[in-house]
Design an enzyme around this catalytic site. Sequence first.
Site, PDB file in Angstrom:
ATOM      1  N   GLU A 131       2.521   4.074   0.974  1.00  0.00           N
ATOM      2  CA  GLU A 131       4.136   3.918   1.938  1.00  0.00           C
ATOM      3  C   GLU A 131       4.093   5.788   1.697  1.00  0.00           C
ATOM      4  O   GLU A 131       4.807   6.418   1.783  1.00  0.00           O
ATOM      5  CB  GLU A 131       4.824   2.997   1.715  1.00  0.00           C
ATOM      6  CG  GLU A 131       5.439   2.130   2.377  1.00  0.00           C
ATOM      7  CD  GLU A 131       5.348   0.705   2.338  1.00  0.00           C
ATOM      8  OE1 GLU A 131       7.611   1.308   1.870  1.00  0.00           O
ATOM      9  OE2 GLU A 131       6.079  -0.131   2.848  1.00  0.00           O
ATOM     10  N   GLY A 151       1.088  -1.113  -0.197  1.00  0.00           N
ATOM     11  CA  GLY A 151       0.031  -0.254  -0.140  1.00  0.00           C
ATOM     12  C   GLY A 151       1.077   1.644  -0.139  1.00  0.00           C
ATOM     13  O   GLY A 151       2.348   0.943   0.210  1.00  0.00           O
TER      14      GLY A 151
END
Length: 1107
Positions: A389, A387
């Site tokens: 970051e 996902g």
Amino acid sequence: MEVKTSLLDNMIGVGDMVLLEPLNEDSFIVNLRNRFDHNEIYTYIGSVVISMNPYRSLPIYTPQKVEEYRNRNFYELSPHIYALADEAYRSLRDQDKDQCILITGESGAGKTEASKLVMSYVAAVCGKGQEVNKVKEQLLQSNPVLEAFGNAKTMRNDNSSRFGKYMDIEFDFKGDPLGGVISNYLLEKSRVCKQPRGERNFHIFYQLLSGASDDTLMKLKLDRDFSKYNYLSLDSANVNGLDDAASFRTVRNAMQIVGFMEAEVQSVLELVAAVLKLGNIEFKPESRVNGFDESRVKDKNDLKEMCELLGIEQSVLERAFSYRTVEAKMEKMSTTLNVAQAYYARDALAKNLYSRLFSWLVTRINESIKAQAKTRHKVMGVLDIYGFEIFEEGDNSFEQFIINYCNEKLQQIFIELTLREEQEEYIREDIEWTNIEYFNNAIICDLIENNQNGILAMLDEECLRPGTVTDDTFLDKLNTICAEHQHFESRLNKNSKFLTDHSLPHSCFRIQHYAGKVLYRVEGFVDKNNDLLYRDLSQAMYKATHSLMRQLFPEGNPAKVNLKRPPTAGFQFKASVGVLMKNLQTKNPNYIRCIKPNDKKVAHIFTDSLVCHQVRYLGLVENVRVRRAGYAFRQPYESCLERYKMLCKKTWPHWRGPARDGVEVLLTDCSVPTEEFAYGRSKIFIRNPRTLFTLEERRRACLEDLATLIQKIYRGWKSRTHFLLLKKSQVVVAAWYRRYAQQNKYQKIKSATLVMQSFVRGWKARNILRQLKYEKRCKEAVTTIAAYWHGTQARMELRRLKTEARNKRAVSVIWAYWQGTKVRREYRKFFRANAGKKIYDFTIQRIMQKYFLGLKTTTMSPMDNTWPAKPYGFLEGAHTQLRRIFHLWRCKKYRGQFTEEKKAVYEEKLEASEIFKDKKALYPSSVSQPFKGDYLEIQKNPKYQKLNSAMEEKVLLADLVNKINRANGKGSPRLFLLTKSNFVLADQKTGQVKASVPLPDLASVSVSTQSDGFFALKLKEGSASASKGDFLLSSEHLIEIITKLHRIGTTAADRDQINIDISDEFLVQFKQDKVCVKFIQGGPKNGNSAACKRKNNRLLEVSVPSP
Ligand SMILES: Nc1ncnc2c1ncn2[C@@H]1O[C@H](COP(=O)(O)OP(=O)(O)OP(=O)(O)O)[C@@H](O)[C@H]1O
Ligand SMILES: [Mg+2]
């Protein structure tokens, strides 16, 4: 724990955010928190599932739950990841739509767990069977293998996936899994050499050291102690709740299930060990004359062990760590490496080795799980990718840049697939569409990936540029080229507004991602993008005897030296993301948005700010708005009518007519406000899910009523059936009982009747018997009386008759006496003169009559010599005469029956008898033999055909004779043929005529008196034939031959009678001299046949056996 079963129940908060009122970020988060606090971790935004990480195991993934969600409508039950999985699986199976499940969220939000839940749900609901189960098991077991090699403990997640994964699961037309394909994206390989504080290396290193047996470790030349390895950071080697040893066993088992050979597993572990060994190689500087330091391996033990493990020559690798060959314009130059370069080279090798090993693992797993059948597949893709970051304090590097780029692309596909598809459907269905404003992140994607001036393109340009290239030169380039871009921020940007922005350090640039601003530090960008591995090292690796190692470094093959630079990391990633996007675009998307509730990895804590941040960058509130602007729910008219038809009497149970009209009637009847729905071409669109839920609620209530009705009817039916069954049974039982009772009664009556009947019959019979006996007695008495009476009568009659007869006889006697007396008196005078002669004649007549009748018994055979004896002496003469006359007469009769031939035969026989009877002893034995004449069957026998044809006249006799040789008295067989005019002697075998003598030349024939068959045919002296001399022959049929010769002489008028001379001594004229043939009576010892012997020149003696 309270678990709600349906969206229609009194939910904790709101199950579908589309229903949230009022809708804003705060209410959104409050709703999430409210539900999270009550263990409701899943919430919908329409068909998107928001998943909160509970950080503890909840009892909501049981097999019962799987069954509960199986084949159920999405809205029917409370939000769950299973509902989404079921929806995706069913539309794949039933509507033939390829699916993809996009799982996004930041690290630790639960993406990997969610992907595993989806896979396990699909595995549980799809088909079963030995083959299918094997495929499922292999697909599921690929997870632990990839997690061991690709996951690591990080600050944010104890099991953080350090690679992106997209897995296509392939199904056949029935929905049974056939296999799968896994794609991996960008493994975080920097972790192999260095881990941030509080984090550790990939799990497999720890698992191997903790779980492998001592024996295995010895083979791999490893030590169980983590602290012995430079690449394993020590501060968090052991993770709470992680049992590395157990995990190692799980991984090995999983590898076996997936189909790894034992040798392959061993090779993989050897490479893992090699990486650890590589980390332990250290370098020291060695000064050279030119003033430069040259690196040397410090302690060669680890190097040696690693080389032994991989089968590399130690010196080759050692050299590769000290020198580097540079090739330019076909020229090779060797430069030395300093210590820092040696370390760089070592780490580059370790990173490359590990990441290539990981890619090999994925390829190998793919080989095992790939679908065997070549039929068309339906595909369900599951994307579990890192996902968004964002590290604090600008600690974001090249990896985060790449990861965030990927998330931008995913966001774009989300926008494209959801919003665009939604708009297109409205147009297709002819529904009025109010445009919704949403942020399109295409511009950010463009900033990164544009081929001319995108950040990645510029990084590549910088990397390939000759001259000095550093991260700073790259930043300068960005500052000049992207300056104008509204999503790019940099301190040294021409754009003055950031000049004073102290949150933006000089060595950094910032990008405004759709999910928020991210500050990237340029340090390491160039290096990481280059991903450089000295060719000397790859060549050294290729020289290894370890086959997997050679496979991983194909560019090390000196035969295939490629001077072209390998593609950069950024370029590769961009390409693979491009392929992924293309792939996803062809599929129907399903979204799972994962959110982590806190940073502490613990249950029950919900940090508002953290959740708020995620909600914001995932664009969830915006998502709800878009959803609400349009129609939340749509369904084809047919299925809508089918589902809700029970709500209206007109449509229940069947609606006859177009489905659209039915739905219209239905919705009007349910008083749904008209602004709440719109009629599309083929679907009904319902704006607010609340309307749908109201319909569902009413449906449920209605179903309850219907269920009661069905239950009522069923119970009625059941009871009635039961009653009818009872009744039927009762009738059967009653019938059987009645039958039984009647049978009993009947049996009793029958036996009573029989008793009575027998008594009556007995009585009747006795009566009859008595009567019959009486009658019999009466009859006997009558018979006796009658007999006596008849007897008396008969005796009286007899007596009377006797008396009468006596009287009659007395009268006739008296009468006769009287008559006699009278006659005698009268005839006395005549009797004495005539009576005597008459009585004599009568008596003689009677006697003769009796005599002649007695002769009648004599037979008619002439051979019969019997004749009755004479009865009276006076008949002697007549008796003899009669015998003679009778004999002659019957002979005549007998002869009268003869035919002419038979007559001739008898005549011959008669003649023979006249010639020989009582003259020659042979004669009697010839009487019974018929004269056959032709004993040779000369006419029929083909052997004598020639001879036969030579004969001019009819052959009267043909026989086999012996011609006696004068010289020794022995006989040689000859054929003897006799015709009317001559006799012929011929050879027995050839049939050739030896002598033919006309009968007139024959003077006489001599034979003996005895029972021999010798005869001499004497020829007339002076005749033509006489020159050859007489013939002395012997034959079994002598009598016949002589008789026939004699008979011819008798019958021929022109010839003299042939003399037959019968004597025991006669002369035979052989050619010159006369020889005497003498017959003597020999003893029986001479045998049965006569033997002829020459005694001297003038005498042949024939000894004839005595009879
Ligand atoms: N549904 C769940 N039920 C129970 N625990 C969960 C659930 N989802 C996640 N967790 C817990 O959270 C941890 C992290 O989840 P997971 O590894 O799936 O995160 P991730 O999103 O894949 O992170 P990363 O991006 O780092 O890979 C899991 O190890 C597990 O302990
Ligand atoms: Mg993960």
